[in-house]
Every structure is written in structure tokens, then in C-alpha cells.
Design a protein around this motif. Structure first.
Motif, mmCIF file in Angstrom:
data_model
loop_
_atom_site.group_PDB
_atom_site.id
_atom_site.type_symbol
_atom_site.label_atom_id
_atom_site.label_comp_id
_atom_site.label_asym_id
_atom_site.label_seq_id
_atom_site.Cartn_x
_atom_site.Cartn_y
_atom_site.Cartn_z
ATOM 1 N N LEU A 153 0.825 -1.212 0.000
ATOM 2 C CA LEU A 153 0.000 0.000 0.000
ATOM 3 C C LEU A 153 0.861 1.265 0.000
ATOM 4 N N LEU A 154 1.936 1.248 0.768
ATOM 5 C CA LEU A 154 2.822 2.415 0.807
ATOM 6 C C LEU A 154 3.559 2.587 -0.514
ATOM 7 N N ASN A 155 3.956 1.496 -1.153
ATOM 8 C CA ASN A 155 4.592 1.603 -2.473
ATOM 9 C C ASN A 155 3.601 2.112 -3.515
ATOM 10 N N ASP A 156 2.336 1.739 -3.401
ATOM 11 C CA ASP A 156 1.320 2.281 -4.314
ATOM 12 C C ASP A 156 1.177 3.791 -4.114
ATOM 13 N N ALA A 157 1.141 4.227 -2.863
ATOM 14 C CA ALA A 157 1.058 5.668 -2.582
ATOM 15 C C ALA A 157 2.317 6.372 -3.080
ATOM 16 N N LEU A 158 3.469 5.743 -2.906
ATOM 17 C CA LEU A 158 4.736 6.302 -3.388
ATOM 18 C C LEU A 158 4.683 6.489 -4.908
ATOM 19 N N ALA A 159 4.190 5.487 -5.625
ATOM 20 C CA ALA A 159 4.097 5.589 -7.090
ATOM 21 C C ALA A 159 3.242 6.782 -7.501
ATOM 22 N N THR A 160 2.122 6.973 -6.827
ATOM 23 C CA THR A 160 1.246 8.092 -7.156
ATOM 24 C C THR A 160 1.959 9.414 -6.908
ATOM 25 N N GLU A 161 2.675 9.526 -5.799
ATOM 26 C CA GLU A 161 3.389 10.770 -5.500
ATOM 27 C C GLU A 161 4.494 11.035 -6.527
ATOM 28 N N ILE A 162 5.214 10.000 -6.929
ATOM 29 C CA ILE A 162 6.285 10.172 -7.919
ATOM 30 C C ILE A 162 5.702 10.643 -9.253
ATOM 31 N N VAL A 163 4.599 10.027 -9.673
ATOM 32 C CA VAL A 163 3.962 10.431 -10.922
ATOM 33 C C VAL A 163 3.482 11.881 -10.823
ATOM 34 N N CYS A 164 2.959 12.268 -9.664
ATOM 35 C CA CYS A 164 2.525 13.658 -9.486
ATOM 36 C C CYS A 164 3.705 14.622 -9.566
ATOM 37 N N VAL A 165 4.838 14.252 -8.982
ATOM 38 C CA VAL A 165 6.028 15.102 -9.082
ATOM 39 C C VAL A 165 6.390 15.299 -10.553
ATOM 40 N N LEU A 166 6.412 14.216 -11.311
ATOM 41 C CA LEU A 166 6.753 14.310 -12.733
ATOM 42 C C LEU A 166 5.726 15.139 -13.499
ATOM 43 N N ARG A 167 4.454 14.884 -13.249
ATOM 44 C CA ARG A 167 3.376 15.598 -13.940
ATOM 45 C C ARG A 167 3.434 17.097 -13.629
ATOM 46 N N TYR A 168 3.530 17.445 -12.347
ATOM 47 C CA TYR A 168 3.519 18.859 -11.974
ATOM 48 C C TYR A 168 4.782 19.573 -12.428
ATOM 49 N N THR A 169 5.904 18.886 -12.431
ATOM 50 C CA THR A 169 7.135 19.489 -12.945
ATOM 51 C C THR A 169 6.978 19.775 -14.431
ATOM 52 N N HIS A 170 6.443 18.810 -15.164
ATOM 53 C CA HIS A 170 6.199 19.001 -16.598
ATOM 54 C C HIS A 170 5.253 20.170 -16.824
ATOM 55 N N HIS A 171 4.150 20.211 -16.065
ATOM 56 C CA HIS A 171 3.180 21.297 -16.219
ATOM 57 C C HIS A 171 3.811 22.650 -15.887
ATOM 58 N N ALA A 172 4.627 22.696 -14.845
ATOM 59 C CA ALA A 172 5.267 23.956 -14.453
ATOM 60 C C ALA A 172 6.200 24.462 -15.549
ATOM 61 N N LEU A 173 6.867 23.549 -16.215
ATOM 62 C CA LEU A 173 7.817 23.947 -17.253
ATOM 63 C C LEU A 173 7.163 24.238 -18.599
ATOM 64 N N SER A 174 6.013 23.647 -18.855
ATOM 65 C CA SER A 174 5.454 23.751 -20.209
ATOM 66 C C SER A 174 4.168 24.563 -20.317
ATOM 67 N N THR A 175 3.617 25.030 -19.210
ATOM 68 C CA THR A 175 2.383 25.805 -19.283
ATOM 69 C C THR A 175 2.687 27.181 -19.872
ATOM 70 N N ALA A 176 1.876 27.580 -20.848
ATOM 71 C CA ALA A 176 2.070 28.869 -21.511
ATOM 72 C C ALA A 176 0.730 29.575 -21.647
ATOM 73 N N GLY A 177 0.788 30.859 -21.817
ATOM 74 C CA GLY A 177 -0.430 31.636 -22.004
ATOM 75 C C GLY A 177 -0.378 32.905 -21.184
ATOM 76 N N LEU A 178 -1.427 33.690 -21.299
ATOM 77 C CA LEU A 178 -1.459 34.991 -20.640
ATOM 78 C C LEU A 178 -1.375 34.886 -19.120
ATOM 79 N N ASP A 179 -2.006 33.911 -18.531
ATOM 80 C CA ASP A 179 -2.019 33.781 -17.071
ATOM 81 C C ASP A 179 -1.157 32.608 -16.590
#
Length: 188
Positions: free
Chosen positions: A43-69
Motif C-alpha cells: 500500500l505504501l509503495n502504491d502511494a509512493l508511485a502516485t506521488e512520484i507520478v505527481c512530481v513528474l506531472r507537476y514538474t512538466h506542467h510547471a515547465l510547459s504551461t504557456a499563455g497569458l495567465d
């Protein structure tokens, strides 16, 4: 009178000492129920996987989001990436403390991700996707807390801390989404 009140407690300590000595070779934690430890690690490894994927997703979004706001949205994603990285580290430490190995293998991480990412590049869609991911994480952590409620207080406290921050993240994502939608409606 005082002697009879302390005797049961001393007897209990002696019984505890005896039980602990019987299982001392098992390390810091007695493995009274191997299924429970194995389940806990899974269960903890499953939660760890979700957190790691979120780190990757949010890092990608932070670097690639574009637009006026995009600056406010980028900042939100960056902050959440850093905080989810801290969650991953704390979960990894707990897994290690319990005698397990945190699973960082990419195949294992993607197969255990609770909320796969979409590919839409628009800030509003990314915010919606992220809010959905946070809501799933919140429900998952609530389920985990019910599981750990009575048999692993240390893990329960860790999960409570993470849940509190995930709820804060969901609130932040919702506020950012509402603000983004207002800006977009003013532009139209």
C-alpha cells in the motif's frame, strides 16, 4: 496497598520484555502478522508511485504551461511538485523503516499510478486534471487511513500529514481553476 497497585504493571513489563526478547532477531519491529507488513509495504509503495507520478506531472506542467495567465499556474504546479516530492521521500523512509524497499522502477510506478495524465496543453485543462488527481489522492489517503487506523499509528500519522497537504493542494488547484476561468470569461 501501593505494592499491589504496581505489581500488575511490573508483571506486564516483564511479559512485554519476554515477548520482545523472543522476536529480537526480527529487528526494530516484530513481524507478528507477515500479511499485515506485506500489505503495508504494498500500500505504501502504491502511494509512493502516485506521488512520484505527481512530481513528474507537476514538474512538466510547471515547465510547459504557456499563455497569458501562465505564471500563476506555473508557480502552483512547481510548488505542488516540490511538496509531492517531500511526500514521496517520507513514504520511502517509512517503507525502508518497515524493512521494505521503495519501488522506484519506472514500469512499477506507471502501473501503480492512480490517476494517469491526459495530454491537453491548456492551463485550465491541466488545472482540472490536477484537481481530479488530487481528489483521487485524497480519497485514496482516506481509505489508507481507515486501513491503518488501529494497527500502525506511525504510518497513520504520516498519512494524516500527507492527507492534510493534499487537501490544501486540492483547495489551491480549485482556486487557481476558478481564477483561470474568470480570466478566460473576461477575455471573451
Amino acid at each position: 496497598m501501593v505494592e499491589s497497585q504496581t505489581s500488575p504493571f511490573v508483571t506486564d513489563l516483564q511479559a512485554i520484555r519476554h515477548r520482545v526478547l523472543e522476536h529480537l532477531e526480527e529487528g526494530a519491529f516484530a513481524r507478528d502478522a507477515p500479511y499485515t507488513v506485506a500489505t503495508t509495504l504494498r500500500l505504501l509503495n502504491d502511494a509512493l508511485a502516485t506521488e512520484i507520478v505527481c512530481v513528474l506531472r507537476y514538474t512538466h506542467h510547471a515547465l510547459s504551461t504557456a499563455g497569458l495567465d501562465s505564471e500563476a499556474v506555473k508557480a502552483e504546479f512547481g510548488q505542488h511538485a516540490r511538496e509531492d516530492q517531500e511526500h514521496a521521500l517520507r513514504l520511502s523512509e517509512r517503507i525502508h523503516t518497515l524493512g521494505g524497499q521503495p519501488d522506484f522502477h519506472p514500469r512499477g510506478i506507471s502501473s501503480r499510478d492512480a490517476h494517469p495524465s491526459g495530454a491537453d496543453p491548456h492551463p485550465g485543462d491541466r488545472l482540472r486534471e490536477s484537481l481530479l488527481a488530487k481528489r483521487i489522492a485524497i480519497e485514496t489517503y482516506r481509505d489508507l487511513l481507515r486501513h491503518f487506523a488501529n494497527h500502525d499509528r506511525t504510518t497513520r500519522r504520516l498519512l494524516e500529514d500527507i492527507l492534510q497537504q493534499e487537501e490544501s493542494h486540492a483547495h489551491d488547484m480549485h482556486a487557481a481553476l476558478v481564477a483561470h476561468q474568470r480570466r478566460c470569461s473576461r477575455m471573451n
